[in-house]
Design a protein around this motif. Structure first.
Motif, PDB file in Angstrom:
ATOM      1  N   LEU A 121     -40.107  23.159  45.016  1.00 28.43           N
ATOM      2  CA  LEU A 121     -40.018  24.610  44.871  1.00 28.43           C
ATOM      3  C   LEU A 121     -39.583  25.272  46.179  1.00 28.43           C
ATOM      4  N   TYR A 163     -36.237  27.399  46.816  1.00 28.35           N
ATOM      5  CA  TYR A 163     -36.309  28.777  47.331  1.00 28.35           C
ATOM      6  C   TYR A 163     -35.437  28.954  48.562  1.00 28.35           C
ATOM      7  N   ASP A 180     -31.772  28.821  47.564  1.00 29.72           N
ATOM      8  CA  ASP A 180     -31.377  30.069  46.892  1.00 29.72           C
ATOM      9  C   ASP A 180     -31.198  31.196  47.893  1.00 29.72           C
ATOM     10  N   ARG A 181     -32.100  31.270  48.852  1.00 28.70           N
ATOM     11  CA  ARG A 181     -31.960  32.324  49.864  1.00 28.70           C
ATOM     12  C   ARG A 181     -30.710  32.114  50.722  1.00 28.70           C
TER      13      ARG A 181
END
Length: 461
Positions: free
Chosen positions: A30, A34, A37-38
């Motif tokens: 996860l 994250y 994605d950022r």
């Protein structure tokens, strides 16, 4: 073979380890998602801005100012601007570890996408945005910070997992040891019982817990086992005593018969009154031995629980016939037939074996005639009590001593003061009475009233 405590602790640690590892893997995945994605959002935003800026300049004749771009965009990335003809019009911060970008055609085809590309120093993340003039703007960001973060996170997770497992193992061992303490106490109790201490019991049988219920069941089982062992030991003692007494009872008439026979063989009993007396004594001893053997056979048959010849039987008729026979044998004795209770004499019908029940009444009356003085009275009562047929034989003799009462129905038992071999009686009459009544589903009671003996027989109707 591992102990239960070890298996429980290992199982707890294994389940915890699996849970922690799954949590670490899911958390790392996860977190990676994250961070990527950022980064994708950052790269796409920068690529979009670069594509917009690039349309305001002619890359063939004008060099973009690095300072302007550096202020407008993040300087940690790599920026590429391709002209519509595929030539590289602008490159910001070129270094030796720059990403290895694919050809222009592939970049143009993957416009608006993010993807990974290799480099000598590790993978890079690339965002491609098409420009309005037909060129493309490319922004690349290194994945090394994310990989470094993942590596540090993995190290932290391993250390934390190891510490948690270590602490949980110590705590689990203590908790399991505390939880298994009742079982440990039962193990110690079982060891003592196995060593021969059958009176020992498992401590603390709390019925609200599983170990407590186990201890309670174990104690109940031990009580039953102890009673069975005691009963078996007592039975073995009685059997040995029975065999010894039976052998002695049989040996006595056999000795007498052999003695009289030897006396006759040696001429000690010439024809006449002496020989007649010898033959009479031999006949008496043989008869006595036959009665003893028949009584033993009767008890053996009752022990085998052979089926009785059940049919409706009148207890009043049996009692009257028994009294009539007793008066014929001993006319001088006073024997009465009376009702049991306050009502009149009436027939009392019960299901039973007529011959066996007659033997019961005969034994009780004969027992009273044998062990009471001539002036004693014998009373036979017949009636009904609580839906049961009742026959009672009472006498006004000396009674049965209190110390002999608990054993009066045992085989070959003779009361110390009221029974002897000279009185006739080998101690089987009352044992036969108890066995026959028990075979009929009834019970025989010895009354504790003062002034004589009182035997009460209760039979189901």
């Amino acid at each position: 073979m591992w102990t239960l405590r070890t298996r429980l602790v290992v199982a707890i640690l294994a389940l915890t380890a699996v849970g922690l590892v799954l949590a670490d893997v899911v958390g790392a995945a996860l977190l990676r998602g994250y961070l990527i994605d950022r980064l994708d959002q950052q790269l796409t935003s920068n690529a979009t801005a670069l594509a917009r800026v690039s349309t305001a300049f002619d890359f063939t004749s004008l060099q973009l100012p690095t300072e302007v771009i550096a202020k407008r965009l993040a300087v940690d990335n790599r920026f590429y601007v391709y002209a519509p003809d595929g030539s590289l019009a602008y490159l910001m911060s070129p270094e030796a570890d720059d990403p290895q970008l694919p050809p222009f055609a592939e970049l143009a085809a993957r416009g608006g996408q993010e993807f990974d590309v290799p480099s000598d120093s590790g993978p890079w993340r690339v965002a491609v945005q098409p420009a309005l003039n037909g060129g493309v703007a490319v922004v690349a960001g290194s994945l090394r910070p994310i990989l470094d973060t993942e590596s540090k996170l993995n190290v932290i997770q391993v250390l934390v997992t190891a510490a948690v497992l270590l602490l949980l193992g110590a705590a689990g061992a203590a908790v399991v040891r505390l939880g298994l303490r009742p079982l440990t106490r039962m193990e110690l109790a079982s060891s003592r019982i196995a060593s021969g201490d059958f009176a020992h019991r498992a401590p603390g049988p709390d019925p609200h817990t599983e170990p407590g219920r186990l201890a309670l069941a174990m104690n109940v089982m031990l009580d039953r086992v102890e009673r069975e062992i005691a009963a078996r030991s007592a039975s073995e003692v009685r059997l040995r005593q029975f065999l010894a007494d039976a052998s002695h009872e049989l040996r006595t008439p056999l000795t007498s018969v052999r003695g009289f026979a030897e006396l006759y063989r040696h001429g000690g009993s010439p024809p006449g009154p002496e020989l007649d007396e010898t033959m009479r004594r031999i006949e008496e001893e043989a008869t006595r031995m036959g009665v003893l053997v028949q009584d033993l056979l009767t008890l053996a048959a009752l022990d085998q629980e052979r089926p009785l010849d059940r049919r409706p039987v009148d207890l009043l008729e049996i009692a009257a016939d028994t009294i009539r026979d007793a008066r014929a044998r001993v006319p001088e004795r006073k024997i009465r037939l009376m009702p049991y209770g306050t009502g009149p004499l009436m027939p009392v019908i019960v299901p039973g074996d007529d011959a066996r029940l007659r033997q019961v009444l005969t034994n009780l009356v004969s027992n009273a005639l044998t062990h009471t003085p001539a002036e004693a009275e014998i009373t036979v009562r017949v009636g009904v009590s609580s839906a049961q047929g009742v026959v009672e034989v009472a006498d006004t003799g000396p009674g049965i001593p209190a110390e002999d009462a608990p054993y009066i129905f045992e085989r070959l038992y003779r009361a110390s003061r009221s029974r002897s071999r000279s009185d006739g009686g080998a101690g089987l009459g009352l044992a036969i009475v108890a066995a026959i009544v028990r075979a009929h589903g009834g019970r025989v009671e010895l009354g504790d009233e003062p002034g004589g003996a009182r035997f009460r027989i209760l039979l189901p109707r």
